[in-house]
Design a protein around this motif. Structure first.
Motif, PDB file in Angstrom:
ATOM      1  N   SER A  81       0.515  -1.559   0.171  1.00  0.00           N
ATOM      2  CA  SER A  81      -0.406  -0.143  -0.278  1.00  0.00           C
ATOM      3  C   SER A  81       0.905   1.345  -0.362  1.00  0.00           C
ATOM      4  O   SER A  81       0.625   2.704  -0.124  1.00  0.00           O
ATOM      5  N   VAL A  82       1.879   1.426   0.323  1.00  0.00           N
ATOM      6  CA  VAL A  82       3.172   2.484   0.756  1.00  0.00           C
ATOM      7  C   VAL A  82       3.611   2.953  -0.436  1.00  0.00           C
ATOM      8  O   VAL A  82       3.927   3.460  -1.127  1.00  0.00           O
ATOM      9  N   ARG A  83       4.086   0.907  -0.833  1.00  0.00           N
ATOM     10  CA  ARG A  83       4.692   1.625  -2.546  1.00  0.00           C
ATOM     11  C   ARG A  83       3.557   1.904  -3.396  1.00  0.00           C
ATOM     12  O   ARG A  83       3.662   2.387  -4.833  1.00  0.00           O
ATOM     13  N   ASN A  84       2.004   1.828  -3.515  1.00  0.00           N
ATOM     14  CA  ASN A  84       1.013   2.218  -4.357  1.00  0.00           C
ATOM     15  C   ASN A  84       1.363   4.240  -3.907  1.00  0.00           C
ATOM     16  O   ASN A  84       0.594   4.271  -4.621  1.00  0.00           O
ATOM     17  N   ARG A  85       1.938   4.820  -3.579  1.00  0.00           N
ATOM     18  CA  ARG A  85       1.679   5.481  -3.338  1.00  0.00           C
ATOM     19  C   ARG A  85       3.389   6.806  -3.390  1.00  0.00           C
ATOM     20  O   ARG A  85       3.730   7.221  -3.734  1.00  0.00           O
ATOM     21  N   GLY A  86       4.696   5.875  -2.634  1.00  0.00           N
ATOM     22  CA  GLY A  86       6.129   5.762  -2.619  1.00  0.00           C
ATOM     23  C   GLY A  86       5.908   6.701  -4.141  1.00  0.00           C
ATOM     24  O   GLY A  86       6.214   5.858  -5.079  1.00  0.00           O
ATOM     25  N   THR A  87       6.977   7.400  -4.146  1.00  0.00           N
ATOM     26  CA  THR A  87       7.736   7.691  -5.668  1.00  0.00           C
ATOM     27  C   THR A  87       9.264   7.603  -5.710  1.00  0.00           C
ATOM     28  O   THR A  87       9.493   8.304  -4.645  1.00  0.00           O
ATOM     29  N   ILE A  88       9.475   6.964  -6.662  1.00  0.00           N
ATOM     30  CA  ILE A  88      10.922   7.018  -6.905  1.00  0.00           C
ATOM     31  C   ILE A  88      11.574   8.603  -6.612  1.00  0.00           C
ATOM     32  O   ILE A  88      12.902   8.611  -5.972  1.00  0.00           O
ATOM     33  N   GLY A  89      10.977   9.377  -7.389  1.00  0.00           N
ATOM     34  CA  GLY A  89      11.777  10.822  -7.232  1.00  0.00           C
ATOM     35  C   GLY A  89      11.518  11.077  -5.669  1.00  0.00           C
ATOM     36  O   GLY A  89      12.442  11.830  -5.002  1.00  0.00           O
ATOM     37  N   GLY A  90      10.486  11.106  -5.125  1.00  0.00           N
ATOM     38  CA  GLY A  90      10.492  11.271  -3.529  1.00  0.00           C
ATOM     39  C   GLY A  90      11.289  10.524  -2.748  1.00  0.00           C
ATOM     40  O   GLY A  90      12.370  10.867  -2.230  1.00  0.00           O
ATOM     41  N   ASN A  91      11.499   8.947  -3.206  1.00  0.00           N
ATOM     42  CA  ASN A  91      12.069   7.675  -2.190  1.00  0.00           C
ATOM     43  C   ASN A  91      14.154   9.038  -2.111  1.00  0.00           C
ATOM     44  O   ASN A  91      15.111   8.504  -1.550  1.00  0.00           O
ATOM     45  N   LEU A  92      14.231   9.459  -4.153  1.00  0.00           N
ATOM     46  CA  LEU A  92      15.300  10.094  -4.064  1.00  0.00           C
ATOM     47  C   LEU A  92      15.934  10.816  -2.950  1.00  0.00           C
ATOM     48  O   LEU A  92      17.029  11.710  -3.057  1.00  0.00           O
ATOM     49  N   ALA A  93      14.638  12.189  -4.024  1.00  0.00           N
ATOM     50  CA  ALA A  93      15.070  14.039  -3.426  1.00  0.00           C
ATOM     51  C   ALA A  93      15.282  14.072  -2.328  1.00  0.00           C
ATOM     52  O   ALA A  93      15.104  14.562  -1.589  1.00  0.00           O
ATOM     53  N   HIS A  94      14.510  12.589  -1.308  1.00  0.00           N
ATOM     54  CA  HIS A  94      14.070  13.204   0.201  1.00  0.00           C
ATOM     55  C   HIS A  94      15.976  12.826   1.185  1.00  0.00           C
ATOM     56  O   HIS A  94      15.711  13.221   2.234  1.00  0.00           O
ATOM     57  N   GLY A  95      16.654  12.316  -0.116  1.00  0.00           N
ATOM     58  CA  GLY A  95      18.165  12.841   0.564  1.00  0.00           C
ATOM     59  C   GLY A  95      18.550  11.862   2.255  1.00  0.00           C
ATOM     60  O   GLY A  95      19.226  11.874   2.696  1.00  0.00           O
ATOM     61  N   ASP A  96      17.723  10.423   1.737  1.00  0.00           N
ATOM     62  CA  ASP A  96      18.038   9.793   3.057  1.00  0.00           C
ATOM     63  C   ASP A  96      18.744   8.302   2.773  1.00  0.00           C
ATOM     64  O   ASP A  96      18.488   7.827   1.660  1.00  0.00           O
TER      65      ASP A  96
ATOM     66  N   PHE B  55      22.780  14.553   5.295  1.00  0.00           N
ATOM     67  CA  PHE B  55      21.668  14.505   5.511  1.00  0.00           C
ATOM     68  C   PHE B  55      20.653  15.171   5.235  1.00  0.00           C
ATOM     69  O   PHE B  55      20.645  16.163   5.719  1.00  0.00           O
ATOM     70  N   TYR B  56      19.412  14.568   4.578  1.00  0.00           N
ATOM     71  CA  TYR B  56      18.333  14.952   3.732  1.00  0.00           C
ATOM     72  C   TYR B  56      19.099  16.350   3.072  1.00  0.00           C
ATOM     73  O   TYR B  56      17.993  17.212   2.705  1.00  0.00           O
ATOM     74  N   MET B  57      19.778  16.420   2.581  1.00  0.00           N
ATOM     75  CA  MET B  57      20.927  17.357   1.155  1.00  0.00           C
ATOM     76  C   MET B  57      20.620  16.828   0.490  1.00  0.00           C
ATOM     77  O   MET B  57      21.517  15.822   0.357  1.00  0.00           O
ATOM     78  N   THR B  58      20.212  17.434  -0.616  1.00  0.00           N
ATOM     79  CA  THR B  58      20.454  16.887  -1.876  1.00  0.00           C
ATOM     80  C   THR B  58      20.999  18.300  -2.883  1.00  0.00           C
ATOM     81  O   THR B  58      20.693  18.785  -2.321  1.00  0.00           O
ATOM     82  N   GLU B  59      20.766  18.212  -4.538  1.00  0.00           N
ATOM     83  CA  GLU B  59      21.450  19.232  -4.839  1.00  0.00           C
ATOM     84  C   GLU B  59      20.324  19.762  -5.467  1.00  0.00           C
ATOM     85  O   GLU B  59      20.287  20.736  -6.256  1.00  0.00           O
ATOM     86  N   VAL B  60      19.193  19.331  -5.534  1.00  0.00           N
ATOM     87  CA  VAL B  60      17.621  20.403  -5.725  1.00  0.00           C
ATOM     88  C   VAL B  60      17.864  20.991  -4.563  1.00  0.00           C
ATOM     89  O   VAL B  60      17.538  20.917  -3.291  1.00  0.00           O
ATOM     90  N   GLN B  61      17.845  21.922  -5.327  1.00  0.00           N
ATOM     91  CA  GLN B  61      17.770  23.469  -4.484  1.00  0.00           C
ATOM     92  C   GLN B  61      16.459  23.862  -4.060  1.00  0.00           C
ATOM     93  O   GLN B  61      15.285  23.695  -4.957  1.00  0.00           O
TER      94      GLN B  61
END
Lengths: 289, 788, 167
Positions: A105-120, A156-162
């Motif tokens: 059910s979580v995989r029905n919502r979770g996105t690949i972009g979010g998984n990466l952009a979370h920077g975790d 930690f939780y920091m990525t290249e996305v500004q």
């Protein structure tokens, strides 16, 4: 558990979204799958003033093959990856990894972009993308820029996305014949974050020599980590027990896990070696299949 | 195959009748406490302490009260004005409802916010500012006993240490002598960790006080509505809430397992809030509040010892316990038994000497000591005896199955008096273990194990052969807060032959609406389908002590049978009158009386019931109703033989449960489907503490895994495919020969799993592993032995 | 600041003004007074609040009501008429797939999508398929059996016996 109050915006174009990001700056958070963000808001660990829901922006949910590149839109859900036949034919690692992310059910919502952009570094896709040498497309009002995954994670939780940008696409180079990939993590129970996780992709030539290799590690360092010395230990070599053992040893030495409820630092250093050996074998089997 | 005396149409005992309660749950029509919505209902949220031990310097409610919808912030000082700031625990200790000056554990209630909506209440909670002076807490129970440890319960006059009580039982001197002289003595230190029931529904209530008629309707998640009503009257009688003015309603409960027996401060605060404001107040816990503040289970540190002969005869056992009770002794045990039924710990074995002692201490952790699907500390006892029996087998080099077979109490020796004074009612331990061994092909597995060991692979087989003690209890020994532990049934049969039956117990998923109906159907021949079962409303149900400790079937189930028999006696009289014969001339067949030798002269139970309202003998009381309060003559002693097979990945420590066979003996079976369901569920709650669950605190008393992200409740993936079976040894003293089963598997499974894992690791000199046994712990143990 | 949303729940369209922070599970339980969808945790772990959103199982405690704008939702109240049982409901009843009933609605909705994607799942696929839904009572054996029963019925096959199997 109830989030603190916030405003909600639901742009239908990227341009609109960039405008909102400009207007709200640091007070805004982008809402994608929401399955990291909303729990944090419910626990009031996060209290953004504004949520910018990007789910209604069309054009971010594709999985397409473009020449030798696989392109995955940022809003592609984990469950769509799980069932994406062509993607998995090229990268069986996606079947391995999605099965181990949270639950259906979580995989029905979770996105690949979010998984990466979370920077975790505890998330699973960062290690996979490091192994696959993905390129990340980041969009802003001035256009797109493409960043190699090696330059994407900053802390930690920091990525290249500004603050005024959105991660919009992931591009993965398709390697030729003789390529295989695999992922596994030890977890305390199904859906848990990794005690240790290892992603491997490698290409073998007709002689069994490694001509390409990528290795990413999950939850073994504060920032998602590529095991570069392990890769070097394999590159240009045949996969003998000694060579694999050397790669495993390098990963154990180079990662920087910490003691926690999942196990001690020592255990995790040990596990990464074991898992790396196993994933090299599995990737190699797939490469030769 | 279970024999049935009644037809499927009647569905008395032995039928796998489909559950009558399922319809509403399957259609989303269950009525759980959070589903209750009353006009003008307010919502309560609780501010909790971030510290394990601290003085409250100030509570500033200003910002909270400024939030639209927030009506009040209730503090301990407010409750103090009404003398409602303290309450008794079930073990006659005392507990703060809200603190006036000091908090004693992390997540303790500090004050409560009352608001017009759930969201406003939560915003209010976030806005209350509390300042604390943090103190160094006492977390380690061993250190709590140090002379230098700060005395925690300064509220108790003259209290000079953190010791709560000492308990001991058995033959101290004889035990010491046997241990001094025995050929073989083994000893292990074991911790039965602090765990949490974590029923999927958390706790909560709606307190609905009506000023105009001074009446409190209390809807709450309680396993023991009557006992709770009495406790509320004891706490709040002095403000006018006397027992006849209190109605406790326990609606559908989303799992209990012991966690919904105690009175939590939240309930009392909600009552106080409703009493003061005059509107209904709803309080529903979050999961994290539930895990962090509600009663824990277990937390026994046990030194277990066994003495025996080289050829395997068990001669004596000795158990020394340190019990960490947290801030107060809020155990849910019968008054006379501070360690509950730990004294069942001599096990299923025939020997006559044992000594047990326990010291309980206060620490800065949440209070508790409730069950976790286990009756009164039996799990702790069974883990100790079953682990030490395996340790003993390992020491003498004899197979643990053989050692058990050698020492079992024999079938013909029941009733059997244990060294602790219990009279085991019945059992056939040899038959149970044999069935379990045949099912897994035990000796075949031992061969396979030997082969795998040669290849360096780790495989283990673990046995647990336990004796449970349930059905509390006989009034001569068993009470809670002075109230004897009987239970009750009231049956009313309507003129058309359909019935309603009410009980002092309260199902939380056990299927009482079906099984109680089946018991009555068995006796009276009225189809179970036509018998409505109702529980949980203190205004309508007869007084009873509630459902926990596998006591419903042994007590209320017995009451149902006895009440139904009273009605059957009446039915016989009416039938004799209607058929114009003497009672002795009548014969019974389920559902009807007929004249001996003349089966055409017959009166069905429905005709008889109708006559009890329309045409009954002169002088007979009209109607068809009976009530019984059942005081059991003894406890019942269910037993089981469990075998677990595991493989262990030497490199990662990962444990794979390959098979788990559970043979239970709970006496006569009312509904095989439901019994099996209870066993399945209990087994998963057995693997949970064996491999996954433990509440973990750091040295400052911070809980480290206070959410379901880190408190690892097993999913369908961790839970193996259980294989279950049974032997049937009826209880000789129970009216229907039944014993109770809900908790047996939770009691029996952990040592079977631990024994299997230790068995897998034993070639490397490993003799014990502390539960929960995780891959990390396995790897660490192997590393210490130089294996990896 | 409220937002105007339009959602369809079990075939009925609702228009409401909601606070952005309103969780979908609260919208369903409080605003629409359908209490079959339950809440069991704070961390998206237990699955008691599982519903279908446009046919996909989701945990309604981790979705904002505003995110459901324009969506089609199914809750336990919508899987069958009150006096009827669909194959999953029937499977749970016939196989004793529930005890306290608290996790059951979520389990049924999750299993609905599972069988939609995989009409004839193996035991292992079922176990992984319901791994985001915790049950504390049943030990899962009979939930697996219930889902297998519904799978057979959906495919027009006679399901396995619903009598308990003992060794």
């Amino acid at each position: 558990m109830i989030p603190a109050p916030f405003d909600y915006e639901s742009p239908t174009t990227l341009e609109e979204a960039f405008g909102l990001l400009d207007r709200y700056g640091d007070e805004a958070k982008i809402l994608s799958g929401g399955h990291s963000l909303i729990p944090m808001m419910k626990l009031r660990f996060a209290s953004p003033e504004v949520l910018i829901d990007i789910n209604n922006i069309p054009g971010l949910s594709h999985i397409t093959k473009d020449g030798n590149t696989m392109k995955i839109g940022a809003l592609v859900r984990e469950s769509e990856i799980e069932h994406a036949k062509e993607l998995i034919a090229h990268f069986p690692i996606f079947a391995d990894v999605t099965k181990l992310i949270a639950d259906p059910s979580v995989r029905n919502r979770g996105t690949i972009g979010g998984n990466l952009a979370h920077g975790d570094a505890a998330n699973d896709h960062p290690a996979v993308m490091l192994a696959l040498r993905a390129n990340i497309v980041i969009s802003g009002k001035d256009g797109n820029r493409t960043v190699p995954i090696d330059e994407f994670f900053h802390g930690f939780y920091m990525t290249e996305v500004q603050a005024n940008e959105i991660l919009t696409e992931i591009q993965i180079p398709i390697h030729g014949k003789g390529t295989g990939s695999a992922y596994h993590k030890m977890e305390r129970k199904v859906g848990d974050y990794a005690t240790a996780g290892v992603a491997v992709q490698l290409t073998l030539d007709a002689n069994g020599t490694v001509t390409y290799v990528g290795i990413g590690l999950t939850n073994l360092s504060p920032v998602p980590m590529r095991a570069e010395r392990s890769e070097a230990a394999l590159l240009g070599k045949k996969l003998t027990d000694e060579v694999i053992a050397e790669a495993a040893k390098c990963a154990s030495e180079d990662c920087s896990p910490s003691d926690d409820l999942r196990g001690s630092e020592e255990y995790k250093r040990h596990l990464v070696g074991v898992l790396l050996k196993r994933m090299i074998h599995k990737a190699a089997e797939r490469a030769m299949a | 195959m279970i024999e049935c005396k009644t037809s499927k149409a009647i569905s008395g005992m032995g039928h796998s009748m489909k559950r009558k309660e399922d319809g509403r749950f399957l259609h989303g029509q269950g009525n759980y406490v959070d589903d209750i919505k009353l006009p003008d209902m307010l919502y309560m949220d609780i501010v909790r302490s971030p510290y394990a031990y601290a003085k409250i310097k100030n509570i500033d409610s200003t910002a909270a009260l400024a939030i639209p919808g927030v009506l009040a912030v209730i503090t301990g000082k407010d409750l103090e004005q009404y003398n409602l700031h303290w309450m008794p625990t079930l073990m006659s200790d005392t507990q703060m409802v809200l603190p006036t000056d000091t908090v004693m554990y992390q997540a303790q209630e500090v004050c409560a916010v009352i608001a017009t909506s759930r969201y406003a209440a939560r915003d209010g909670r976030e806005a209350v500012k509390v300042s604390y002076e943090v103190m160094k807490p006492v977390i380690d129970p061993y250190k709590a006993m140090d002379a230098s440890a700060p005395v925690l319960r300064t509220d108790k006059e003259g209290k000079k240490d953190n010791h709560i009580w000492h308990w001991e039982a058995g033959q101290k001197e004889r035990t010491e002598k046997i241990f001094a002289e025995a050929e073989v003595v083994v000893k292990e230190q074991m911790h039965i960790p602090r765990i949490h029931v974590s029923s999927i529904e958390t706790c909560g209530c709606v307190a609905d006080y009506h000023k105009v008629n001074n009446q409190l309707n209390m809807y709450m998640t309680t396993q023991a509505p009557h006992a709770i009503r009495t406790v509320i009257a004891l706490v709040a009688g002095h403000v006018g809430l006397t027992e006849e003015k209190i109605r406790v309603i326990s609606p559908d409960i989303g799992g209990g397992f012991g966690g919904k027996v105690p009175v939590y401060p939240g309930y009392v605060i909600a009552i106080a809030a409703s009493f003061l404001i005059g509107q209904p107040v709803k309080w529903i816990e979050d999961r994290s509040e539930n895990l962090q503040a509600d009663s824990f289970a277990r937390d026994y540190h046990i030194t277990a010892e066994m003495a025996g002969t080289k050829d395997g005869k068990i001669l004596a056992t000795r158990f020394k316990i340190l019990a960490d009770h947290g801030y107060t002794d809020a155990s849910a045990n019968p008054s006379k038994f501070p360690t509950g039924m730990f004294s069942i710990g001599t096990g299923s074995y025939d020997y006559d000497t044992s000594f047990m002692e326990c010291d309980a201490v206060y620490t800065n952790k949440p209070p508790g000591g409730v069950a976790y699907r286990c009756s009164f500390r039996v799990t702790e006892a069974v883990h100790a005896i079953e682990r030490i029996t395996d340790r003993f087998s390992l020491e003498i080099g004899k197979d643990p199955a053989d050692v058990r077979m050698q020492n079992f109490i024999k079938k013909e020796d029941f009733p059997w008096k244990s060294p602790m004074g219990w009279e085991y009612d019945s059992g056939d331990y040899h038959a149970g273990l044999k069935l379990a061994m045949d099912t897994v092909d035990y000796w075949g597995l031992r061969k396979k194990q030997a082969e795998m060991r040669k290849e360096g692979k780790l495989m283990g087989i673990g046995i647990s052969t336990f004796t449970e003690i349930v059905g509390a209890g006989p009034s001569k020994d068993f009470d809670i807060l002075g109230i004897k532990m009987f239970d009750s049934a009231e049956i009313r049969v309507h003129p058309t032959g359909k019935a309603i039956a009410r009980f002092g117990t309260k199902s939380q998923g056990q299927g009482h609406e079906t099984t109680y109906a089946q018991i009555i159907a068995e006796v009276l021949g009225i189809p179970a389908e036509n018998i409505q079962v109702e529980e949980g409303d203190t205004d309508t149900a007869p007084y009873g002590l509630g459902t926990y400790a596998s006591r419903s079937t042994p007590t209320a189930g017995a009451a149902a049978a006895v009440a139904a028999r009273k009605l059957k006696d009446k039915a016989r009289k009416i039938a004799a009158y209607l058929l114009e014969v003497s009672e002795e001339d009548l014969e019974w067949e389920p559902g009807k009386f007929f004249v001996k030798g003349a089966p055409e002269k017959v009166k069905t139970i429905q005709e008889i019931v109708f006559a009890s309202y329309t045409n009954f003998p002169q002088g007979m009381e009209a109607g068809f109703e009976a009530t019984h309060y059942y005081d059991p003559p003894n406890l019942t002693f269910p037993s089981g033989a469990y075998i677990c097979v595991v493989e262990v990945d030497k490199e990662t420590g990962a444990i794979d449960v390959k098979r788990f066979v559970a043979i239970d003996d709970c006496g006569n079976i009312i509904n095989p489907m439901i019994v099996q369901g209870q066993v399945h569920g209990g087994l998963t709650q057995g693997i949970a503490p064996a491999m996954y669950e433990e509440l973990i605190y750091d040295e400052d008393g911070n809980i480290l895994n206070g959410t379901l992200m880190d408190y690892l409740v097993p999913t369908a993936v961790e839970s193996p495919s259980w294989e279950t079976g049974h032997t049937v040894t009826p209880s000789p003293h129970h009216p229907i020969g039944a014993k109770g089963v809900g908790e047996s598997p939770t009691v029996g499974a952990p040592p079977a799993i631990a024994n299997a894992i230790v068995d897998a690791l034993s070639p490397y000199g490993i003799t014990h592993m502390e539960i929960p046994i995780t891959p990390f712990k396995v790897w660490k143990a192997l590393k210490e032995k130089g294996v990896v | 600041m409220t937002k105007h949303i339009k959602i369809t729940v079990n075939g009925t369209e609702h228009e409401l003004d909601v606070e952005p922070r309103l969780l979908l599970v609260h919208l369903i339980r409080e605003n629409l007074a359908m209490t079959g969808t339950h809440i069991g945790c704070d961390t998206t772990s237990c699955g008691a609040c599982t519903i279908l959103m446009d046919g996909k199982s989701v945990k309604s405690c981790t979705i904002l009501a505003v995110q459901a704008n324009g969506k089609n939702l199914t809750t336990i109240e919508g899987v069958s008429a009150e006096n009827e049982y669909n194959h999953l409901q029937e499977g749970f009843k016939e196989n004793h797939g529930l005890h306290c009933g608290f996790c059951t609605p979520g389990m049924i909705l999750r299993a609905t999508e599972l069988l939609e994607n995989n009409p004839d799942p193996t035991e292992e696929e079922i176990r992984w398929g319901i791994s985001g839904n915790l049950c504390r009572c049943t030990g899962y054996n009979n939930i697996v059996k219930a889902i297998k029963y519904a799978s057979a019925k959906n495919r027009g096959i006679e399901p396995a016996s619903t009598e308990p199997e003992f060794v």
